[in-house]
Design an enzyme around this catalytic site. Structure first.
Site, mmCIF file in Angstrom:
data_model
loop_
_atom_site.group_PDB
_atom_site.id
_atom_site.type_symbol
_atom_site.label_atom_id
_atom_site.label_comp_id
_atom_site.label_asym_id
_atom_site.label_seq_id
_atom_site.Cartn_x
_atom_site.Cartn_y
_atom_site.Cartn_z
ATOM 1 N N HIS A 25 0.829 -1.208 0.000
ATOM 2 C CA HIS A 25 0.000 0.000 0.000
ATOM 3 C C HIS A 25 0.864 1.259 0.000
ATOM 4 O O HIS A 25 0.433 2.303 -0.497
ATOM 5 C CB HIS A 25 -0.914 0.040 1.231
ATOM 6 C CG HIS A 25 -2.085 -0.878 1.139
ATOM 7 N ND1 HIS A 25 -2.085 -2.141 1.673
ATOM 8 C CD2 HIS A 25 -3.307 -0.715 0.571
ATOM 9 C CE1 HIS A 25 -3.249 -2.717 1.432
ATOM 10 N NE2 HIS A 25 -4.004 -1.874 0.762
ATOM 11 N N ASP A 54 -4.374 -4.617 -8.815
ATOM 12 C CA ASP A 54 -4.786 -4.165 -7.497
ATOM 13 C C ASP A 54 -5.048 -2.663 -7.582
ATOM 14 O O ASP A 54 -4.830 -2.051 -8.645
ATOM 15 C CB ASP A 54 -3.706 -4.491 -6.457
ATOM 16 C CG ASP A 54 -4.285 -4.670 -5.049
ATOM 17 O OD1 ASP A 54 -5.410 -4.215 -4.801
ATOM 18 O OD2 ASP A 54 -3.596 -5.259 -4.199
#
Length: 509
Positions: free
Chosen positions: A178, A257
């Site tokens: 992330h 993603d």
């Protein structure tokens, strides 16, 4: 996915529509934004839409704007009433994992969903992995493969497209994609014996989609000369086309993603990364925010040769094949069958009963005999007290009713209060609940910050029996092996979890 009879004629009609669109409209057919990012005034005929929480009105608005039927996407990594995927791996029953997949598919399809970004085919090789933890099926490929393949078969046999993620595999280290670009530095042999097996098994099981992670793979790629970092799979043609498609034989849809994650957005210009993903072999951009600025930037990428217009059409046709496979292009679909509540509840209970277990009991405390009037301290140590609150209240109530005694609750009391409180031994038992859940971008799963100081001052060795409950994250006792002598792990949380914990403490199985 045998609930439908896809029509070749309908597919041809849909492809003719697609081929007649200009590149700006075709661009929307390789995007899957989150519904929360889409404003009312924006067009919504995307390839798919991701819903965190779906209202019938939101779903109807999206589907009503789709000339070509759209995908409805969610993140269903396990089922309500079941433990985590790791818990399923601990339970070790592939039939129960299949039932979980079947139930998730039927329940979510009733709401309109037809695609999930699951299962996680990663491996929890590093217990400090902030991205994986309980989301994977275990710590080895041998644990992961049976439950993830059973779950995806249960999904797809009942009309829900599954997605194996996060290729080429996460869980090998303590960096979070992330916020940065982790690079897996395993040897080729090590990779093939681990992640190569889990993703290979998913492909062999016919998984409809694969999601690459924003993760580099050193043995299969070369560093970017600009920054010296191996590129994330998201923008790597060597990994998406060379390894995944050509070598491993995956011919389904590749969905990225979230494209705002630091593993890719911090690696290169975000809009260039959209083009690079599509040119590397990817089909659907997840959470690419659609607005006029996006079209302007994609036009720049087309002009600069970073993206070919034909690539947009090829990728959109791949998405169309998934829609055909799901029966979305058929003139008539078969109604979604009902999932029997008894079958679902029985499977959830059976999986939880196999997963909740005593993982350590050096002093042989368990099971304990409850006695009237006993005094119990229920202690909470964790970084997420707000998330844990209601669940901990429920455990306090169960401890009270099952022991027949008096239960006192302390949250993050600090080592000094624990030491002086237990030195005089006013309690017959301490039940210490440890609760630390994954949180994207948190970058760490283990206990951290001031709450970790609760393990100071040696209060757990003053003579009062202590039972540690690992709610969720199951590896605290590996960080505190001398302090935690009696440990129960739950591997997730559902309505069956706490009664099973009580059974392990008081022996009422």
């Amino acid at each position: 996915m045998n609930d439908f009879l896809p029509s070749d004629l309908q597919f041809q009609k849909a492809q003719q529509k697609l081929d007649g669109y200009d590149w700006r409209r075709v661009l929307r057919h390789v995007l899957c934004p989150a519904q929360v990012h889409v404003k009312e005034a924006e067009p919504t005929d995307f390839a798919g839409m991701f819903f965190h929480e779906a209202s019938p009105e939101d779903i109807a608005r999206y589907l009503g704007a789709c000339e070509i039927p759209g995908l409805l996407c969610g993140d269903f990594e396990s089922g309500s009433g079941f433990p985590s995927m790791f818990g399923c791996g601990v339970a070790g029953d592939a039939d129960l994992a299949y039932t979980m997949g079947k139930g998730v598919a039927l329940q979510k399809r009733k709401l309109g969903f037809n695609w999930t970004l699951a299962p996680v085919c990663d491996i929890t090789l590093d217990i400090d992995s902030p991205m994986v933890g309980l989301r994977a099926g275990g710590e080895t490929a041998e644990q992961v493969v049976p439950v993830t393949t059973a779950y995806l078969r249960g999904l797809q046999d009942h009309g829900m497209a599954a997605t194996a993620k996060h290729f080429p595999g996460d869980g090998f280290g303590s960096l979070d994609q992330h916020v940065t670009t982790p690079v897996n530095r395993m040897s080729e042999l090590e990779w093939r014996e681990t992640y190569g097996r889990t993703f290979g098994a998913a492909i062999a099981s016919g998984v409809a989609c694969v999601m690459p992670g924003h993760i580099g793979l050193a043995w299969a790629d070369v560093p970017d000369p600009r920054n010296g970092v191996h590129p994330p799979a998201t923008v790597s043609k060597r990994l998406l086309t060379g390894l995944l498609r050509e070598e491993m034989g995956f011919d389904g849809v590749i969905v990225s993603d979230a494209m705002g994650m630091g593993g890719v957005a911090g690696f290169m210009n975000p809009y260039d990364s959209y083009a690079a993903f599509l040119e590397a072999g990817g089909d659907i951009l997840l959470f690419a925010r659609y607005d006029a600025f996006l079209e302007k930037e994609i036009e720049r990428c087309l002009r600069e040769g970073r993206l070919k217009e034909e690539t947009l059409y090829v990728r959109a046709r791949n998405v169309l094949k998934l829609k055909q496979r799901l029966g979305l292009l058929a003139e008539k679909s078969v109604p979604v069958p009902e999932m029997m509540a008894e079958e679902w509840d029985a499977a959830g209970l059976a999986t939880t009963a196999k997963a909740v277990r005593v993982v350590r009991d050096l002093p042989k405390l368990l099971p304990m005999a409850p006695k009237a009037g006993m005094k119990i301290l229920h202690l909470y140590i964790g970084n997420h007290p707000d998330d844990a609150g209601k669940r901990l209240e429920a455990l306090t109530d169960l401890l009270t009713s099952e022991s027949g005694g008096e239960v006192t609750f302390w949250s993050d009391p600090g080592p000094e209060k624990l030491f002086f409180g237990l030195r005089e031994q006013p309690f017959d038992l301490v039940v210490a609940s440890l609760w630390n859940q994954p949180d994207y971008g948190a970058n760490v799963l283990r206990l951290h910050g001031p709450v970790a100081r609760n393990f100071m001052d040696g209060w757990m060795h003053l003579g009062t029996p202590v039972v540690f409950i690992q709610h969720g994250y199951p590896f605290h006792f590996r960080h505190y092996p001398a302090a935690m002598e009696t440990v129960i792990s739950t591997y997730g949380f559902n309505k069956h979890t706490l009664p099973e914990v009580i059974k392990r403490i008081f022996g009422r199985a």
